[in-house]
Design an enzyme around this catalytic site. Structure first.
Site, PDB file in Angstrom:
ATOM      1  N   ASP A 199       0.857  -1.297  -0.121  1.00 39.09           N
ATOM      2  CA  ASP A 199       0.038   0.076  -0.036  1.00 39.09           C
ATOM      3  C   ASP A 199       0.909   1.211   0.110  1.00 39.09           C
ATOM      4  O   ASP A 199       2.117   1.255   0.215  1.00 39.09           O
ATOM      5  CB  ASP A 199      -0.961  -0.166   1.230  1.00 39.09           C
ATOM      6  CG  ASP A 199      -2.193   0.973   1.211  1.00 39.09           C
ATOM      7  OD1 ASP A 199      -2.156   1.863   0.656  1.00 39.09           O
ATOM      8  OD2 ASP A 199      -3.269   0.355   1.134  1.00 39.09           O
ATOM      9  N   ASP A 217       3.190   1.498  -5.412  1.00 40.94           N
ATOM     10  CA  ASP A 217       2.397   2.271  -6.023  1.00 40.94           C
ATOM     11  C   ASP A 217       2.211   1.621  -7.098  1.00 40.94           C
ATOM     12  O   ASP A 217       3.016   0.992  -7.611  1.00 40.94           O
ATOM     13  CB  ASP A 217       2.958   3.631  -6.345  1.00 40.94           C
ATOM     14  CG  ASP A 217       2.351   4.382  -7.521  1.00 40.94           C
ATOM     15  OD1 ASP A 217       1.035   3.812  -8.078  1.00 40.94           O
ATOM     16  OD2 ASP A 217       2.825   5.523  -7.710  1.00 40.94           O
ATOM     17  N   VAL A 218       0.989   0.749  -7.339  1.00 46.51           N
ATOM     18  CA  VAL A 218       0.771  -0.034  -8.460  1.00 46.51           C
ATOM     19  C   VAL A 218       1.005   0.429  -9.893  1.00 46.51           C
ATOM     20  O   VAL A 218       1.011  -0.483 -10.834  1.00 46.51           O
ATOM     21  CB  VAL A 218      -0.734  -0.770  -8.391  1.00 46.51           C
ATOM     22  CG1 VAL A 218      -0.742  -1.601  -6.986  1.00 46.51           C
ATOM     23  CG2 VAL A 218      -1.858   0.317  -8.559  1.00 46.51           C
ATOM     24  N   TYR A 221     -14.381   5.124 -14.135  1.00 45.32           N
ATOM     25  CA  TYR A 221     -14.367   4.054 -12.879  1.00 45.32           C
ATOM     26  C   TYR A 221     -15.168   2.802 -13.535  1.00 45.32           C
ATOM     27  O   TYR A 221     -14.488   1.688 -13.421  1.00 45.32           O
ATOM     28  CB  TYR A 221     -14.941   4.522 -11.663  1.00 45.32           C
ATOM     29  CG  TYR A 221     -14.890   3.590 -10.528  1.00 45.32           C
ATOM     30  CD1 TYR A 221     -13.906   3.267  -9.963  1.00 45.32           C
ATOM     31  CD2 TYR A 221     -16.183   2.630 -10.176  1.00 45.32           C
ATOM     32  CE1 TYR A 221     -13.798   2.295  -8.688  1.00 45.32           C
ATOM     33  CE2 TYR A 221     -16.206   2.056  -9.012  1.00 45.32           C
ATOM     34  CZ  TYR A 221     -15.014   1.724  -8.264  1.00 45.32           C
ATOM     35  OH  TYR A 221     -14.689   0.855  -7.229  1.00 45.32           O
ATOM     36  N   THR A 236     -16.960   1.187   4.141  1.00 44.55           N
ATOM     37  CA  THR A 236     -15.394   1.632   4.286  1.00 44.55           C
ATOM     38  C   THR A 236     -15.217   3.119   4.644  1.00 44.55           C
ATOM     39  O   THR A 236     -16.045   4.007   4.565  1.00 44.55           O
ATOM     40  CB  THR A 236     -14.615   1.117   3.008  1.00 44.55           C
ATOM     41  OG1 THR A 236     -15.053   2.085   1.886  1.00 44.55           O
ATOM     42  CG2 THR A 236     -14.971  -0.186   2.563  1.00 44.55           C
TER      43      THR A 236
END
Length: 258
Positions: A36, A57-58, A162, A197
């Site tokens: 993360d 960082d993906v 998205y 969340t």
């Protein structure tokens, strides 16, 4: 598939669904790499569950490689959960007929880069390492779960970027699972609905907002909780006959246009 003593990676693992998945994988005996950008939360969670934190960082391939290698050094990497992602909402065009008020292309690109390309990058790199594992009795070397969203199917007004990113995750499920089958690696996708969340905030106003959202769910009429999603993620990993599937976990909701 037994993950006791194996290593696992959870991207976006410091909070929300990712954190719940990390805890449940650890409870099954996996040593979890919490990958993360949130170092404070990620390190605290890793300490809690006996795992390790990796800043990832993906959109950075080198950081993904470092996390995958770190996991493989701990124990054979047999489980990966791709939970990292961001949201963005903006209508495709503005009301004034001007180019400048059309959707922000840079924002669209960023959402795709993180949610879709980042997910695929983790899959391809982690699966490469998994392919070196010794197979179990079923010939399985590992399992991967990607997180999509019901927005992949029921995208609302303003959700073009998205929905496109999560639709891409859904769309690549079968072909990637077919690719990885030759190496004994399973891949499934879980599509969450409205999940409680930290994105919704806290306090009376937040509670009222979440209650209103929950009223739109078919049954039960509430938001889901991260553990309900995480249990399906763990099932996708441990159930050796579950492969190439997209599973909605959403209380039966079908999102309205807005």
């Amino acid at each position: 598939m037994d993950i006791n003593g194996a290593s696992a990676i959870v991207t976006g693992g410091a909070s929300g669904i990712g954190a719940a998945a990390a805890r449940q994988l650890a409870a099954k005996g996996a040593i979890v790499v919490v990958a993360d950008l949130q170092a404070d939360k990620g390190e605290a969670l890793a300490q809690e569950i006996g795992g390790v934190f990796a800043r990832v960082d993906v959109t950075d391939t080198d950081q993904i490689k470092a996390a995958v290698n770190a996991a493989a050094e701990i124990a054979p990497l047999r489980a990966v959960v791709n939970s990292a992602g961001i949201g963005w909402a903006q209508r495709t065009i503005g009301r004034d007929g001007e180019f400048d008020s059309a959707a922000d292309l840079a924002a669209f690109t960023k959402v795709i880069a993180i949610n879709l390309i980042g997910t695929f990058d983790v899959v391809r790199l982690a699966a490469t390492v998994m392919s070196r594992n010794e197979p179990d009795a079923d010939g399985c070397r590992g399992a991967i779960v990607n997180l999509a969203s019901v927005a992949a199917f029921d995208g609302q007004i303003g959700q073009a970027s998205y929905s496109a990113s999560k639709g891409g995750v859904v769309g690549m499920t079968l072909p990637v699972a077919r690719d990885l089958s030759a190496s004994g690696i399973r891949l499934n996708t879980v599509a969450p609905g409205l999940i409680d969340t930290p994105i919704y905030g806290e306090g009376p106003e937040s509670d009222a907002f979440k209650a209103n959202l929950g009223a739109n769910v078919l049954f039960p009429k509430r938001l889901g909780v991260p553990d309900e999603l995480a249990s399906m993620v763990v099932e996708c990993i441990t159930n050796s006959y579950l492969n190439a599937e997209v599973i909605r976990v959403d209380g039966g909701i079908r999102m309205p246009p807005k």
